[in-house]
Design an enzyme around this catalytic site. Structure first.
Site, PDB file in Angstrom:
ATOM      1  N   HIS A 131      -0.787  -2.608  -2.483  1.00 40.93           N
ATOM      2  CA  HIS A 131      -2.130  -2.153  -2.117  1.00 40.93           C
ATOM      3  C   HIS A 131      -3.180  -3.046  -2.779  1.00 40.93           C
ATOM      4  O   HIS A 131      -4.110  -3.521  -2.119  1.00 40.93           O
ATOM      5  CB  HIS A 131      -2.322  -0.697  -2.553  1.00 40.93           C
ATOM      6  CG  HIS A 131      -3.728  -0.189  -2.428  1.00 40.93           C
ATOM      7  ND1 HIS A 131      -4.280   0.182  -1.226  1.00 40.93           N
ATOM      8  CD2 HIS A 131      -4.697  -0.018  -3.358  1.00 40.93           C
ATOM      9  CE1 HIS A 131      -5.534   0.575  -1.427  1.00 40.93           C
ATOM     10  NE2 HIS A 131      -5.810   0.470  -2.707  1.00 40.93           N
ATOM     11  N   ASP A 230      -6.568  10.604  -2.592  1.00 40.95           N
ATOM     12  CA  ASP A 230      -7.833  10.177  -3.188  1.00 40.95           C
ATOM     13  C   ASP A 230      -8.753   9.706  -2.049  1.00 40.95           C
ATOM     14  O   ASP A 230      -8.888   8.510  -1.804  1.00 40.95           O
ATOM     15  CB  ASP A 230      -7.539   9.050  -4.193  1.00 40.95           C
ATOM     16  CG  ASP A 230      -8.785   8.506  -4.856  1.00 40.95           C
ATOM     17  OD1 ASP A 230      -9.791   9.233  -4.909  1.00 40.95           O
ATOM     18  OD2 ASP A 230      -8.736   7.351  -5.319  1.00 40.95           O
TER      19      ASP A 230
HETATM   20 MN    MN Z   1      -7.213   5.874  -5.765  1.00 37.20          MN
END
Ligand code: MN
Length: 423
Positions: A131, A230
């Site tokens: 990521h 998130d």
């Molecule tokens: Mn995050």
């Protein structure tokens, strides 16, 4: 680190038949904790454990005498193991507790949940190296990873007050953003609303201020793992994040699953922690034999999207990605605890440490739309013909996870679901 014991025996079966179904998230080998009450009631929240399609009320079953999850989590590892052994024994086929405990069950479909514990502080890390690389490439094609990435577990202090439990909806946030070609920022609804596929590590007993937790003891301070979404407003984030990091792009909502899968339950699903030989090896305070041999968690992670059109048509959600935590995370949970406390910072029972977005190495294993759509440039196509670059109003995003390994019964995490409302 937790060893295997009789509670992990793959031959164990429960007197509750729904727990013995293949593919069930909550067999007797799992026993995750939640706080729940009767759906629609005003009863006080009680501590429960999932078994099959039911929740066992642990106080009604006579196993504990508290409704305070944080107090229960702060008990010594040996007491936590004893509690797990007691619950496992009572739910086993042939147990004398059947008659009494049967009265302490509530179908999960008739329960509502709150956060599994009081979360005092929330820190979000950035351990997903694929990521970090993919997102870094969008902004810095020549140097996707910052020079500190392979040395120091990157994190920021998040907001605990806006963490909500699975099933809740939140309004699309509004804020400042600036298009790359605009001369001044604008104030508007976020148009680049995204999710992040993460694991949440929940702290057991804390440490005193000024007393770092050595990595060899870090897992004693770890109670268990939940799913964490998130939510991220990428347009707000791009304008506000320098020089101090994420702020309003992240703190409008974060969704976690109602269940904490304990470190004990995860014992059969540990994996080696290895660094490629050309990478820097962890500094001594982030390194120990136990962490190298078993520091990783091997969890299969899935992201699903249910659009309003799918809901109206009675269609199942569409799967957006699948990844594996052990191949995604550059740092282990023990390293996060050792690092977080190395300067003397005190963690407290119930604190939440986010893993960061756990994307796999390939494009279809990406744990955010930012990556799946290459920064919003390539919309993804859904099975019903719809397309998405970022989340739209009415979209429900669902995280799921499970563990499986030879010689162990599969265990699951339930789900973390959240729905986007118009702003
Ligand atoms: Mn995050």
């Amino acid at each position: 680190m937790t060893a295997l014991d009789t509670t992990h025996d793959p031959k164990l079966r429960s007197w509750l038949t729904s727990a013995n179904t293949a593919g069930c998230d909550f067999p007797i080998q799992n026993l995750p904790f939640c706080r729940f009450r009767r759906l629609g009631s005003r009863e006080s929240w009680r501590i429960g454990t999932a078994i099959g399609d039911q929740v066992l009320d642990l106080r009604a079953a006579g196993v504990i005498d508290t409704d305070d999850m944080n107090a229960l989590m702060s008990t010594a590892p040996v007491e936590r193991r004893a509690l797990r052994a007691r619950i496992s024994a009572g739910l086993r086929e042939g147990s004398a507790d059947l008659a009494a405990w049967d009265q302490a069950l509530l179908p999960q479909a008739q329960a509502e949940y709150t956060l599994p514990c009081r979360i005092g502080d929330y820190t979000d890390f950035y351990t997903g190296i694929h990521h970090a690389t993919a997102v870094g490439k969008l902004f810095r094609p020549d140097q996707p990873l910052m020079p500190n990435y392979k040395w120091v577990p990157i994190g920021y202090h998040g907001r605990a007050s806006s963490i909500v439990v699975s099933g809740q909806a939140f309004k699309r946030p509004r804020g400042q953003t600036k298009a790359p070609d605009a001369s001044t920022p604008s104030f508007e609804l976020s148009r680049r609303l995204d999710y992040e596929l993460e694991l949440g590590f929940i702290v057991a007993a804390g440490n005193a201020l000024g007393a770092p937790v050595p990595i060899q003891q870090a897992e004693d301070h770890l109670f268990g793992v939940c799913l964490l979404n998130d939510w991220s407003a990428r347009d707000l984030q791009a304008w506000e994040y320098q020089p101090l990091g994420p702020f309003l792009a992240k703190n409008f909502a974060s969704t976690i699953s109602p269940w904490i899968v304990t470190m004990e339950a995860l014992a059969p699903f540990r994996a080696k922690f290895e660094r490629p030989p050309d990478d820097p090896q962890p500094m001594p305070y982030l390194d120990c034999v136990g962490n190298r041999e078993r520091g990783n968690l091997d969890i299969v992670l899935e992201v699903w999207l249910e659009t309003p059109r799918m809901r109206e048509a009675g269609e199942a959600p569409a799967q957006l990605s699948r990844s594996r935590s052990a191949q995604a995370a550059y740092w282990t949970a023990a390293q996060l605890i050792a690092h977080h406390t190395v300067n003397g910072c005190n963690l407290q029972a119930g604190d939440l440490l986010g893993s960061g977005t756990l994307s796999g190495a390939s494009a279809d294993q990406a744990g955010s739309l930012l990556e799946l759509t290459q920064g919003g440039k390539q919309p993804i196509s859904l099975p019903n013909g719809e397309r998405r670059t970022f989340l739209e109003d009415g979209d429900a995003l669902i995280l799921r996870a499970y563990c499986q390994a030879p010689g162990a019964v599969r265990i699951g995490f339930g789900e973390a679901r959240g729905t986007v409302l118009p702003g």
